[in-house]
Motif scaffolding. Structure first.
Motif, PDB file in Angstrom:
ATOM      1  N   GLN A  22       0.802  -1.253  -0.007  1.00  0.00           N
ATOM      2  CA  GLN A  22       0.052  -0.064   0.008  1.00  0.00           C
ATOM      3  C   GLN A  22       0.656   1.218   0.105  1.00  0.00           C
ATOM      4  OE1 GLN A  22      -2.803  -1.461   3.279  1.00  0.00           O
ATOM      5  NE2 GLN A  22      -4.145   0.172   2.277  1.00  0.00           N
ATOM      6  N   THR A  23       2.177   1.179   0.275  1.00  0.00           N
ATOM      7  CA  THR A  23       2.942   2.246   0.127  1.00  0.00           C
ATOM      8  C   THR A  23       3.453   2.411  -1.348  1.00  0.00           C
ATOM      9  OG1 THR A  23       4.978   0.958   0.359  1.00  0.00           O
ATOM     10  CG2 THR A  23       4.147   1.770   2.206  1.00  0.00           C
ATOM     11  N   ALA A  24       3.447   3.754  -1.753  1.00  0.00           N
ATOM     12  CA  ALA A  24       3.313   3.962  -3.184  1.00  0.00           C
ATOM     13  C   ALA A  24       4.505   5.011  -3.462  1.00  0.00           C
ATOM     14  CB  ALA A  24       1.964   4.658  -3.538  1.00  0.00           C
ATOM     15  N   PRO A  25       5.713   4.569  -3.338  1.00  0.00           N
ATOM     16  CA  PRO A  25       7.005   5.669  -3.629  1.00  0.00           C
ATOM     17  C   PRO A  25       6.741   5.933  -5.340  1.00  0.00           C
ATOM     18  CG  PRO A  25       7.822   3.411  -3.286  1.00  0.00           C
ATOM     19  CD  PRO A  25       6.334   3.419  -3.104  1.00  0.00           C
ATOM     20  N   THR A  26       7.155   7.393  -5.475  1.00  0.00           N
ATOM     21  CA  THR A  26       7.090   7.988  -6.843  1.00  0.00           C
ATOM     22  C   THR A  26       8.600   8.146  -7.025  1.00  0.00           C
ATOM     23  OG1 THR A  26       4.966   9.059  -6.483  1.00  0.00           O
ATOM     24  CG2 THR A  26       6.454  10.011  -8.055  1.00  0.00           C
ATOM     25  N   LEU A  27       9.042   7.514  -8.083  1.00  0.00           N
ATOM     26  CA  LEU A  27      10.369   7.602  -8.451  1.00  0.00           C
ATOM     27  C   LEU A  27      10.409   8.539  -9.863  1.00  0.00           C
ATOM     28  CD1 LEU A  27      11.458   3.817  -8.274  1.00  0.00           C
ATOM     29  CD2 LEU A  27      11.698   5.636  -6.690  1.00  0.00           C
ATOM     30  N   ILE A  28      11.376   9.272  -9.800  1.00  0.00           N
ATOM     31  CA  ILE A  28      11.628  10.244 -10.962  1.00  0.00           C
ATOM     32  C   ILE A  28      12.736   9.666 -11.940  1.00  0.00           C
ATOM     33  CG2 ILE A  28      12.040  12.476 -11.892  1.00  0.00           C
ATOM     34  CD1 ILE A  28       9.387  12.440 -10.327  1.00  0.00           C
ATOM     35  N   LEU A  29      12.435   9.431 -13.087  1.00  0.00           N
ATOM     36  CA  LEU A  29      13.456   8.828 -14.148  1.00  0.00           C
ATOM     37  C   LEU A  29      13.834   9.843 -15.046  1.00  0.00           C
ATOM     38  CD1 LEU A  29      11.219   5.631 -14.837  1.00  0.00           C
ATOM     39  CD2 LEU A  29      13.215   5.756 -12.947  1.00  0.00           C
ATOM     40  N   GLY A  50      13.491  13.328 -21.785  1.00  0.00           N
ATOM     41  CA  GLY A  50      13.122  14.348 -20.433  1.00  0.00           C
ATOM     42  C   GLY A  50      12.551  13.312 -19.645  1.00  0.00           C
ATOM     43  N   TYR A  51      12.138  13.690 -18.363  1.00  0.00           N
ATOM     44  CA  TYR A  51      11.790  13.175 -17.151  1.00  0.00           C
ATOM     45  C   TYR A  51      10.448  12.604 -17.325  1.00  0.00           C
ATOM     46  CZ  TYR A  51      15.848  15.754 -15.375  1.00  0.00           C
ATOM     47  OH  TYR A  51      17.068  16.277 -15.506  1.00  0.00           O
ATOM     48  N   CYS A  52      10.401  11.533 -16.641  1.00  0.00           N
ATOM     49  CA  CYS A  52       8.996  10.751 -16.196  1.00  0.00           C
ATOM     50  C   CYS A  52       9.017  10.329 -14.767  1.00  0.00           C
ATOM     51  CB  CYS A  52       8.659   9.814 -17.200  1.00  0.00           C
ATOM     52  SG  CYS A  52       9.838   8.634 -16.907  1.00  0.00           S
ATOM     53  N   ALA A  53       7.562  10.100 -14.311  1.00  0.00           N
ATOM     54  CA  ALA A  53       7.371   9.456 -13.079  1.00  0.00           C
ATOM     55  C   ALA A  53       7.022   7.964 -13.161  1.00  0.00           C
ATOM     56  CB  ALA A  53       6.350  10.435 -12.110  1.00  0.00           C
ATOM     57  N   LEU A  54       7.424   7.438 -12.119  1.00  0.00           N
ATOM     58  CA  LEU A  54       7.069   5.884 -11.948  1.00  0.00           C
ATOM     59  C   LEU A  54       6.689   5.835 -10.578  1.00  0.00           C
ATOM     60  CD1 LEU A  54       7.032   3.021 -12.685  1.00  0.00           C
ATOM     61  CD2 LEU A  54       9.204   2.822 -11.775  1.00  0.00           C
ATOM     62  N   GLU A  61      18.069  16.819  -9.740  1.00  0.00           N
ATOM     63  CA  GLU A  61      17.296  16.765 -10.905  1.00  0.00           C
ATOM     64  C   GLU A  61      15.906  16.375 -10.440  1.00  0.00           C
ATOM     65  OE1 GLU A  61      19.882  14.703 -14.348  1.00  0.00           O
ATOM     66  OE2 GLU A  61      19.267  13.516 -12.725  1.00  0.00           O
ATOM     67  N   VAL A  62      15.605  15.592  -9.409  1.00  0.00           N
ATOM     68  CA  VAL A  62      14.366  15.422  -9.001  1.00  0.00           C
ATOM     69  C   VAL A  62      13.810  16.574  -8.374  1.00  0.00           C
ATOM     70  CG1 VAL A  62      13.268  14.320  -6.990  1.00  0.00           C
ATOM     71  CG2 VAL A  62      14.805  13.159  -8.181  1.00  0.00           C
ATOM     72  N   GLU A  63      14.492  17.697  -7.401  1.00  0.00           N
ATOM     73  CA  GLU A  63      14.104  18.715  -6.893  1.00  0.00           C
ATOM     74  C   GLU A  63      13.728  19.688  -8.110  1.00  0.00           C
ATOM     75  OE1 GLU A  63      15.568  20.703  -3.350  1.00  0.00           O
ATOM     76  OE2 GLU A  63      17.119  19.043  -3.097  1.00  0.00           O
ATOM     77  N   GLN A  64      14.646  19.982  -9.009  1.00  0.00           N
ATOM     78  CA  GLN A  64      14.053  20.917 -10.386  1.00  0.00           C
ATOM     79  C   GLN A  64      13.082  20.488 -10.702  1.00  0.00           C
ATOM     80  OE1 GLN A  64      17.813  20.359 -12.629  1.00  0.00           O
ATOM     81  NE2 GLN A  64      18.974  21.849 -11.590  1.00  0.00           N
ATOM     82  N   VAL A  65      12.750  19.051 -11.112  1.00  0.00           N
ATOM     83  CA  VAL A  65      11.562  18.775 -11.600  1.00  0.00           C
ATOM     84  C   VAL A  65      10.505  18.663 -10.793  1.00  0.00           C
ATOM     85  CG1 VAL A  65      10.546  16.816 -13.128  1.00  0.00           C
ATOM     86  CG2 VAL A  65      12.979  17.323 -13.433  1.00  0.00           C
ATOM     87  N   THR A  66      10.377  18.476  -9.760  1.00  0.00           N
ATOM     88  CA  THR A  66       9.229  18.213  -8.979  1.00  0.00           C
ATOM     89  C   THR A  66       9.087  19.499  -7.776  1.00  0.00           C
ATOM     90  OG1 THR A  66      10.311  16.887  -6.970  1.00  0.00           O
ATOM     91  CG2 THR A  66       9.236  15.859  -9.058  1.00  0.00           C
TER      92      THR A  66
END
Length: 148
Positions: free
Chosen positions: A40-47, A52-56, A86-91
């Motif tokens: 039930q935990t749902a981490p969001t990874l940034i690729l 460009g960037y996408c989320a998983l 990069e994660v901070e820049q994108v999100t």
């Protein structure tokens, strides 16, 4: 988090924001803290890809992510986890706090999340967690594919 709350309320989403005094860094820590199944935990990874960037967004019990399968979904040659900067820049968030809702980022969702009525993940702010139905994660994001 104001943007997130505005979006959730405008779309009439059934959700909860849970504040906690300790940071949660892993799916296991989240499952123990909330007394829920690790799935039930749902981490969001940034690729990052050459496009460009996408989320998983994965279920906490997914295991190791096979990047080759993601290449096919995204029609890309190169893919890797985004670096912390990069994660901070994108999100606008630090790794571990990335929101489950990022409508401006192409998103891949783990179908394993749909086993549960609610899942728990980031709000974009440290020490707060979003409780939300998987179908609403799907509704609020720019979903480009699925794994599992």
């Amino acid at each position: 988090m104001d943007e997130l709350l505005l979006m959730l309320n405008n779309q009439q989403i059934d959700y909860g924001i849970i504040e906690h005094s300790i940071p949660i860094h892993t799916a296991q820590e989240g499952a123990e803290y909330f007394g829920i199944h690790i799935g039930q935990t749902a981490p969001t990874l940034i690729l990052k890809t050459e496009q460009g960037y996408c989320a998983l967004i994965i279920s906490g019990d997914y295991g190791r992510v096979e990047f080759d399968s993601l290449k096919d979904i995204l029609q890309t040659q190169e893919i890797r986890l985004a670096k912390p900067k990069e994660v901070e820049q994108v999100t606008g968030s630090k790794i571990g706090s990335v929101s489950l809702v990022n409508p401006n980022i192409p998103t891949i969702i783990d179908r394993g999340l749909f086993r549960f009525p609610f899942v728990y993940g980031g709000t974009g702010v440290s020490q707060s967690t979003l409780k939300i139905q998987p179908k609403d994660i799907e509704k609020l994001n720019n979903v480009v594919g699925y794994i599992r």
